[in-house]
Every structure is written in C-alpha cells, then in structure tokens.
Enzyme design. Structure first.
Site, PDB file in Angstrom:
ATOM      1  N   SER A 299       0.809  -1.213   0.000  1.00 42.84           N
ATOM      2  CA  SER A 299       0.000   0.000   0.000  1.00 42.84           C
ATOM      3  C   SER A 299       0.852   1.276   0.000  1.00 42.84           C
ATOM      4  O   SER A 299       1.608   1.513  -0.931  1.00 42.84           O
ATOM      5  CB  SER A 299      -0.963  -0.039   1.198  1.00 42.84           C
ATOM      6  OG  SER A 299      -1.934   0.959   1.125  1.00 42.84           O
ATOM      7  N   ASP A 310      10.717   4.754  -9.785  1.00 45.10           N
ATOM      8  CA  ASP A 310      10.374   5.327 -11.089  1.00 45.10           C
ATOM      9  C   ASP A 310      11.187   6.576 -11.411  1.00 45.10           C
ATOM     10  O   ASP A 310      11.433   6.872 -12.584  1.00 45.10           O
ATOM     11  CB  ASP A 310       8.880   5.666 -11.126  1.00 45.10           C
ATOM     12  CG  ASP A 310       8.009   4.424 -11.304  1.00 45.10           C
ATOM     13  OD1 ASP A 310       8.572   3.320 -11.358  1.00 45.10           O
ATOM     14  OD2 ASP A 310       6.775   4.572 -11.389  1.00 45.10           O
ATOM     15  N   LYS A 324      -0.550  -4.094  -3.538  1.00 42.90           N
ATOM     16  CA  LYS A 324      -1.845  -3.491  -3.221  1.00 42.90           C
ATOM     17  C   LYS A 324      -1.921  -2.121  -3.894  1.00 42.90           C
ATOM     18  O   LYS A 324      -1.276  -1.174  -3.458  1.00 42.90           O
ATOM     19  CB  LYS A 324      -2.040  -3.344  -1.707  1.00 42.90           C
ATOM     20  CG  LYS A 324      -3.381  -2.715  -1.328  1.00 42.90           C
ATOM     21  CD  LYS A 324      -3.519  -2.596   0.181  1.00 42.90           C
ATOM     22  CE  LYS A 324      -4.860  -1.970   0.564  1.00 42.90           C
ATOM     23  NZ  LYS A 324      -4.966  -0.554   0.169  1.00 42.90           N
TER      24      LYS A 324
END
Length: 531
Positions: A299, A310, A324
């Site tokens: 999460s 990223d 999740k």
C-alpha cells in the site's frame, strides 16, 4: 427495548443501509437500474430480509444478530467486491483510529506470550510503566485484581488501556523476588511511533525503519533525518510495512524526491484523477538511497518505493512487494462503526498499477500464499525517468533481489523455547553488562550451560554453523533487557543480513542516481535544441 435488541435492530438496519449505499454506486454505473425503485438492488434486499427472518425464527439456536451481520453478512458482501473493502465493528473501528492517530492511552509497554504466561517484553522509555520500574521478563499475574490465567495477550493489553489519568493496578512476579510485586500505574497518552528505529548505522550512513503510515509518520521521518544530520547514505527499511494513510506516504516520498516530481496518482469510477507531487523536495540532498522491501511491504509503503524507483532516486532491494494498488476511503458510520470502501486505483509515476490479481482467489490465498516464481513476462512494462524497465501488476519488483533468510530446525527450536529471551533475564541479573558488551567465548559457554539446564537440544555443529545468528540474538535480547527495546533493535539491525547487504549496495545506488541524472539532463538539452 433491551440494549441487545436495539443493537440487533441497528445491525440489520445498518446492513440494509450499506446495501442501499452500494446499490446507488452500482446504479450510477448501470443506468438501467433505478436506485430506490423496483430494482435488482431492492429485490435483493427483500430477499435478504426474508432469509434473515427465516433464520431468526427457525435456526436451532438463538441467533446473535451482531455476529450474523457484523461478522457474516457485511464482510461477506464486501469481500465479494475486493479483498480490501471492509467493515469495522465498534472495537475494530476504535483500533483503526488508534493506529491512524499513532497514540493510545495506557501504561506504555509491549506484552507477549512467554512460557505459557503473559509477560512484559519491554516498557517504552519514559512511559508510566518505565517510570514505575516494570522490567522486561516480568510476569503479569493480575490486572486490577483480575488473574491473567487463561487470558490472551490481547485480553491483558486491553485491561492495561484506559482513560488518561486513571490508575491501573498491575501485579507481577519477577525473577529473584520472593513474592508478587504490586504497581499502581497512572495511565497516560502513549505515542505509537511508526519510525520505531533510526540511528547512524555507520559514520555518515543512516538507517530508518518505518513500520506503518499514520498521522505522524511524515513528521517522524523528518525528525529522524534532522537528528542524523548530514548523511552520505541512507537505508530506508520498509519491510513488513503494511501501509496506512496515503497522504503520509506522499509526505515521506517528498523527503527524497525533487520538488514538483510526481509521487502518485489515483482515480476511480466515481472520482476524478488526483495527482500528488513533491511539494517541498529534498533540498538537493541527493545522498545514495537503498530501500529495503519484502512481501510484507504494501500500500502506502509501495507508493514510496514505487516513486523512488520510477524516478531512479534510489535502489529498491529485497523481495517483490505485496501488490496493493487499491485506495480505500473510510466512511464513519453511526454506533462507532466504519466502512472502508475501495474507491480508486493508484498508479506510480511511470503509470504502473501494481495491484495483484484477486479474481477467483480466497482471502487466505490472497494474503498468505504467493507464487514461488513471479511471471514477469506477463506483466505490464513501463519505463523509469532514465528509461529503465519496471513492471506493473503483482507489486514492486526490486532492482536487486535479496532473499529473506529462511530459518532452520535448530533456529526454530531455540526461538520456540524462548532460549535467548530467558537466557538474557538470567545474564543481566548476574553480570550487569555495559553498552560496550559483546558476545565472547565466555558468554557462549554460559549459553551452552543454560541450554543444557533447560534441556534444549543442540549440537556443537549447529552452534558453529549459526554462530553469527546466535551471537546477534543473544546480544539483542541482553540489550533489550538491560538498556531498552530501541537499543536491542539497533543491535538486531546491525546484524541483519539484509541490512548489511543494503549497506554494500549504497555505491550501486549512487551510480544509479548519477547515471539517471545524466540521461535526464541529456534529454532535456536535446529537447531544448530541437525547438
């Protein structure tokens, strides 16, 4: 009307109200269904009322409406939607809010099962339990006169909690004491820190462990970074972090990225896209960063790891994370209950949806069973800022895979017998170790004698094979007992093979970030020239 009857009526009305609420949502999706009219939803509600009436009148035993609705009908309905939509009864909702706030009212100590008793694992420094003189290893015999025999750890923990300023009487047995000791402890507000450990693990190299994301986490991480000063590298440990509040995950990621960089976005059928960017940024502090993750990282913790990966800001190391990618909105309901409903999907800066597939999977398998090999070939492919390949679906795939060490039979046996914990109780009383303590051959000799006295089986070959592990566990428990839980956690982290590997990866993390900055700068220059 009796209280139980009122609660039963409320439980049924609540279920019907939630069904109606979801029915409105589904009707928005399907315009052929008219909410509030002679629809499929209203027909289903009538069917439920008929079935419940038949059960209540004809079941072989009296029907507990709270149990049938709170533990059965509502959770069953929500789990058909997805594994994370959930209903919280009054007790569960109170615990949820306690976790989110990062504080509770009690005496401030960790309790747990040892030797078929509920004992004090460690009091938190500065709390009422600590000031009262309660020690690790103390056996909790009674709370407010109620014997703890046959009580669970949760039962005892509940008895220790209570309103601020109230007194709780704790009766304990302590090794070396002739009779039980009584403590009158005044409850206070106890902070539940999500940054449960931070320190300089090497000169100039910081270590931070974040256990969850609650209302204070961003502030705690900021304080931890300030206290460690100018860093030349950082290990950010997100292992076994189940997530929590999305805004706090965004705030933590902000501490490591550049101002304006995208952290996460989310949108759902009934909610427009919302983008979260770094509002402040790291102020140019681009020290090497390694983020440790495992299958328990989920999460909001995956939001942080995904943003760092990223943007090529740091190296993600460990196991593939939980996966999740759903956002829950918590709706407070009356009678101190709550509904956590999935309202959106979130996406990492590269556009990845990391949610694992939960179709035709039981709740048990979804939470506890993972494929031995993750099929990367079938995963969504995205690119980082510098053009590195990353994958969506099924969690965050680490840049460097580190297997979680698996225990062997000898290690399991020592832990099951609480060998290290019990040995530390004896050792601290007889030796009074200083913080310069190290496990030497004499300590190991005493440990052997202890194992023999407790009839815990071992061989010299096993002790030699797991020598580092045994020494680290002995030192950890001795430091917890003698100097407090935080000092013991430091010892454990210093000897943790995954943390040690993370330290070795810092030069690689530095090279990754530097190479990415060059690639991004070259692209920007080329783009400017082509205009």
């Amino acid at each position: 009307m009796a209280s139980s009857s009122r609660r039963s009526l409320y439980a049924i009305v609540l279920f019907l109200a939630i069904c109606g609420f979801l029915g409105v949502l589904f009707a928005q999706k399907n315009p052929d269904v008219a909410p509030g009219g002679d629809s499929d939803v209203s027909h289903s509600l009538q069917q439920f009322a008929t079935v419940y009436d038949m059960v209540e009148q004809n079941y072989a035993e009296p029907v507990n409406a709270d149990k049938a609705i709170y533990n059965g009908a509502i959770p069953g309905m929500l789990h058909v939607l997805d594994p994370h939509s959930n209903f919280f009864d009054p007790k569960a909702y109170a615990l949820l809010r306690e976790d989110q706030r990062g504080k509770y009212y009690g005496v401030g100590m960790t309790v747990g099962p040892r030797n078929n008793k509920v004992i004090v694992i460690a009091p938190f420094v500065g709390t009422p339990a600590y000031r009262a003189g309660i020690h690790p290893g103390d056996i909790i015999v009674a709370v407010d006169g109620k014997p703890t025999d046959n009580m669970t750890t949760g039962d005892v923990a509940d008895l220790l909690k209570g309103p601020k300023g109230t007194t709780v009487h704790i009766t304990i047995m302590r090794e070396g004491a002739d009779k039980p000791l009584d403590f009158a402890v005044i409850r206070d507000e106890i902070p539940r820190y999500s940054v449960d450990l931070h320190f300089l693990i090497k000169p100039g190299i910081g270590y931070i462990h974040v256990s969850g994301f609650q209302e204070t986490t961003e502030h705690e991480v900021a304080d931890a970074l300030d206290q460690m000063g100018d860093l030349r590298g950082l290990i950010l440990d997100l292992r076994q972090n189940p997530g929590g509040l999305l805004n706090e995950g965004v705030g933590v990621a902000d501490k490591f990225l550049h101002k304006g960089q995208l952290i996460v976005s989310h949108h759902g059928r009934s909610s427009p896209e919302k983008r979260y960017t770094a509002a402040h940024g790291n102020g140019g502090k681009d020290y090497p960063l390694v983020v440790l993750v495992n299958r328990g990282t989920a999460s909001a913790a995956e939001i942080v790891a995904g943003a760092i990966q990223d943007h090529d800001r740091g190296l993600i190391a460990g196991e593939i994370t939980f996966g999740k990618g759903l956002v829950q909105t918590v709706y407070p309901l009356s009678e101190n209950t709550g509904l956590a409903l999935t309202t959106a999907h979130y996406y990492t800066p590269s556009g990845r949806l990391i949610q694992r597939d939960y179709a035709n999977v039981s709740l048990y398998d979804y939470y506890f069973e993972r494929p031995k090999e993750d099929d990367i070939a079938n995963k969504e492919v995205k690119l980082t800022d510098s053009g590195r390949t990353v994958y969506g679906g099924g969690g965050i795939t680490p840049d460097v895979k580190i297997e979680t060490p698996k225990s062997n039979h000898f290690q399991d046996s020592l832990l099951q017998h609480y060998a290290f914990f019990n040995f530390a109780q004896h050792y601290v009383v007889t030796h009074h170790p200083a913080k310069s303590f190290e496990v030497d051959d004499n300590t190991l000799s005493e440990f052997r004698k202890f194992l023999e006295s407790e009839k815990i089986p071992y061989t010299e070959a096993e002790l030699m094979q797991d020598n580092d592990w045994v020494r680290n566990n002995i030192k950890t428990e001795i430091f917890v007992d003698a100097f407090g839980q935080e000092e013991g956690l430091k010892v454990r982290a210093e000897g943790d093979p995954e943390v040690i590997k993370g330290l070795d990866l810092l030069p690689q993390a530095k090279q990754l970030a530097e190479s990415a900055r060059k690639v991004v700068a070259q692209r920007s220059s080329a783009s400017a020239l082509s205009r």
